[in-house]
Design a protein around this motif. Structure first.
Motif, short mmCIF file in Angstrom:
data_model
loop_
_atom_site.label_atom_id
_atom_site.label_comp_id
_atom_site.label_asym_id
_atom_site.label_seq_id
_atom_site.Cartn_x
_atom_site.Cartn_y
_atom_site.Cartn_z
N THR A 83 -5.73 13.40 1.35
CA THR A 83 -7.00 13.61 0.91
C THR A 83 -7.98 12.50 1.37
N TYR A 84 -9.20 12.90 1.65
CA TYR A 84 -9.95 11.84 2.13
C TYR A 84 -11.58 12.07 1.67
N THR A 85 -12.04 10.82 1.23
CA THR A 85 -13.15 10.77 0.33
C THR A 85 -14.13 9.70 1.28
N PRO A 86 -14.88 10.26 2.20
CA PRO A 86 -15.65 9.33 2.94
C PRO A 86 -16.81 8.84 2.23
N SER A 87 -17.52 9.43 1.45
CA SER A 87 -18.51 9.08 0.87
C SER A 87 -18.65 9.87 -0.53
N ASP A 88 -19.68 9.66 -1.45
CA ASP A 88 -19.97 10.43 -2.61
C ASP A 88 -20.35 11.89 -2.39
N PHE B 1 1.02 6.69 0.75
CA PHE B 1 0.39 5.75 1.51
C PHE B 1 -1.19 5.64 1.21
N LYS B 2 -1.88 4.70 0.69
CA LYS B 2 -2.97 4.41 0.39
C LYS B 2 -3.67 2.97 1.15
N PRO B 3 -4.04 3.30 2.27
CA PRO B 3 -4.60 2.20 2.92
C PRO B 3 -5.88 1.79 2.39
N ASN B 4 -6.61 2.48 1.82
CA ASN B 4 -7.70 2.07 1.33
C ASN B 4 -8.17 3.00 0.02
N GLY B 5 -9.42 2.82 -0.50
CA GLY B 5 -9.81 3.69 -1.45
C GLY B 5 -10.41 5.29 -1.07
N ASN B 6 -10.37 5.35 0.33
CA ASN B 6 -10.85 6.76 0.85
C ASN B 6 -9.65 7.62 1.24
N TRP B 7 -8.64 6.99 1.57
CA TRP B 7 -7.26 7.89 2.04
C TRP B 7 -6.25 7.73 1.16
N ASP B 8 -5.66 9.08 0.82
CA ASP B 8 -4.27 9.04 0.14
C ASP B 8 -3.46 10.22 0.94
N ILE B 9 -2.30 9.60 1.75
CA ILE B 9 -1.31 10.24 2.63
C ILE B 9 -0.12 10.22 2.02
N ASN B 10 0.53 11.60 2.18
CA ASN B 10 1.93 11.77 1.21
C ASN B 10 2.62 12.76 2.36
N TRP B 11 3.73 12.21 2.13
CA TRP B 11 5.08 12.95 2.98
C TRP B 11 6.00 13.44 1.82
N ASN B 12 6.40 14.55 1.59
CA ASN B 12 7.53 15.00 0.54
C ASN B 12 8.57 15.80 1.40
N THR B 13 9.74 15.66 0.59
CA THR B 13 11.00 16.42 0.88
C THR B 13 11.52 16.82 -0.20
N TYR B 14 12.34 18.05 0.03
CA TYR B 14 13.30 18.65 -0.88
C TYR B 14 14.47 19.17 0.01
N ILE B 15 15.77 19.08 -0.74
CA ILE B 15 17.05 19.82 -0.26
C ILE B 15 18.05 20.14 -1.42
N GLY B 16 18.31 21.42 -1.46
CA GLY B 16 19.09 21.69 -2.32
C GLY B 16 19.74 23.09 -2.36
N LYS C 31 0.72 -0.97 0.11
CA LYS C 31 -0.03 0.02 0.01
C LYS C 31 0.88 1.32 0.15
N TRP C 32 2.19 1.05 0.20
CA TRP C 32 3.08 2.04 0.17
C TRP C 32 3.88 2.45 -1.57
N THR C 33 3.95 3.54 -1.70
CA THR C 33 4.93 4.02 -2.88
C THR C 33 5.91 4.68 -2.57
N ALA C 34 7.04 4.76 -2.83
CA ALA C 34 8.37 5.75 -2.64
C ALA C 34 8.61 6.25 -3.99
N TYR C 35 9.05 7.55 -3.92
CA TYR C 35 9.52 8.25 -5.25
C TYR C 35 10.74 8.97 -4.80
N LEU C 36 11.84 8.77 -5.63
CA LEU C 36 13.09 9.47 -5.14
C LEU C 36 13.58 10.19 -6.69
N TYR C 37 13.93 11.56 -6.26
CA TYR C 37 14.11 12.58 -7.26
C TYR C 37 15.37 12.97 -7.33
#
Length: 369
Positions: free
Chosen positions: A241-246, A205-220, A176-182
């Motif tokens: 983002t959270y979509t509990p219903s229609d 992190f997408k635990p289910n169809g209702n939640w989408d949770i993200n943590w981002n970083t930048y250094i430069g 349920k996790w996806t990592a992106y490196l830039y």
């Protein structure tokens, strides 16, 4: 000796057709999957009016929907996308007032590159991708494309982080996790402004169809011709983002950044931060209300320089909008937006300044798929 060479030549000549036939038979046995080329389009036409009614017709501090008292195109594009089992590519030239304002510092041939990238799936049986080129940014809960966003206009948060990045992105999913490196050329640039490359990351992190949770970083390193005294920038951003219903949709974002820069008194580290909350309520098929409250705090003017600097840049905003889905691919939107600050941030048409402003924005957005 001549007879030997002649015999060899005849043998090679006879063997060539057989080798060619064997090669052709081998190619036939290879399972080659052809890719698919798709064409997409997008047009976002708008009218916006600010009570400040700026003389230069540009809404201060914004690159999106920034033209005042005129009907214009915020963003329009045609996108070519290619996808196969191991290769993908996107070429999206963009046009409109958003492109004019946000890409003004790029070289002429780069000013219309909304996206231009190519990716390869590194392993045949693992969904790990390496993409390179001009790519979309992971930062904050909003993008430049308004169609799928809760609110029509863009937040102060999204207007002050990169909308686009240039570099390479590695995508690694695990459950349920996806990592992106830039690895990046810099903070929203196509052409690098300094020698060292910069780095970013995203953990989704997408635990289910209702939640989408993200943590981002930048250094430069942010040294450039425009900001020669700027050195290392650290930035971290979290949104969900959270979509509990229609009927209901919610989104929230908070970030904080630190910038080291040379000032009159020496080298200092200056901080800025943002927080916002967005919500949408669908009260009838195709009809919804949306709203947002936000606050942007940049007292040392790292990113934004106001008209007066008594308090630096501190600005709160609240908006309320109505959204009508004419079809699945056409939206009509109307939004009112209020801004308030302790500083005189807004130059008025009569030559005075004000610490508040009000926008009224209407638009029609269509996508073609």
């Amino acid at each position: 000796m001549r007879k030997f060479l002649l015999a060899q030549a005849i043998g090679i000549a006879l063997a060539l057709p057989l080798s060619a036939q064997q090669a052709a038979d081998s190619v036939k046995n290879i399972n080659i999957k052809k890719g698919k080329l798709t064409l997409e389009g997008y047009v976002d036409a708008y009218y916006s009016y600010a009570i400040s009614h700026p003389v230069d017709a540009n809404h201060a501090y914004f690159v999106s929907y920034n033209r005042d008292n005129e009907i214009n195109i915020n963003l329009a594009y045609i996108s070519l996308k290619y996808n196969s089992d191991r290769i993908r590519a996107t070429f999206t030239p963009g046009y409109g007032t958003y492109m004019n304002a946000n890409y003004a510092s790029e070289r002429q041939t780069l000013q219309n590159l909304l996206e231009a990238n190519v990716g390869v799936k590194i392993f045949a049986k693992k969904d790990i991708w390496l993409d390179a080129g001009v790519i979309s940014s992971p930062y904050t809960n909003e993008t430049a494309y308004s169609f799928d966003q809760i609110n029509y206009t863009r937040s102060l948060a999204s207007e002050n982080v990169p909308y686009y990045l240039t570099g390479a992105k590695l995508t690694v999913p695990f459950g349920k996790w996806t990592a992106y490196l830039y690895v990046l050329n810099g903070w929203q640039v196509i052409q690098a402004q300094h020698d060292p490359l910069d780095f970013g990351s995203q953990l989704e992190f997408k635990p289910n169809g209702n939640w989408d949770i993200n943590w981002n970083t930048y250094i430069g390193d942010e040294r450039s011709a425009a900001n020669p005294g700027y050195e290392t920038r650290w930035f971290t951003d979290g949104y969900a983002t959270y979509t509990p219903s229609d009927k209901w949709s919610f989104s929230a974002d908070a970030y904080i950044g630190w910038q080291r820069r040379m000032e009159t008194g020496g080298l200092n580290t200056r901080q800025w931060w943002n927080a916002n909350l967005c919500a949408r309520y669908t009260f009838a098929p195709g009809s919804s209300f949306s709203g947002r409250v936000e606050y942007f705090h940049d007292p040392y003017q790292v990113l934004l320089t106001p008209v007066t600097n008594t308090y630096g840049f501190k600005l709160g905003s609240a908006s309320l909008g109505y959204n009508l889905a004419v079809t699945d691919d056409v939206l009509f939107r109307l939004e009112g937006r209020y801004f308030g600050s302790p500083s005189q941030l807004y130059p008025m048409r009569d030559g005075t300044t004000a610490n508040k402003d009000l926008w009224l924005t209407a638009g029609i957005t269509a996508r073609f798929r």
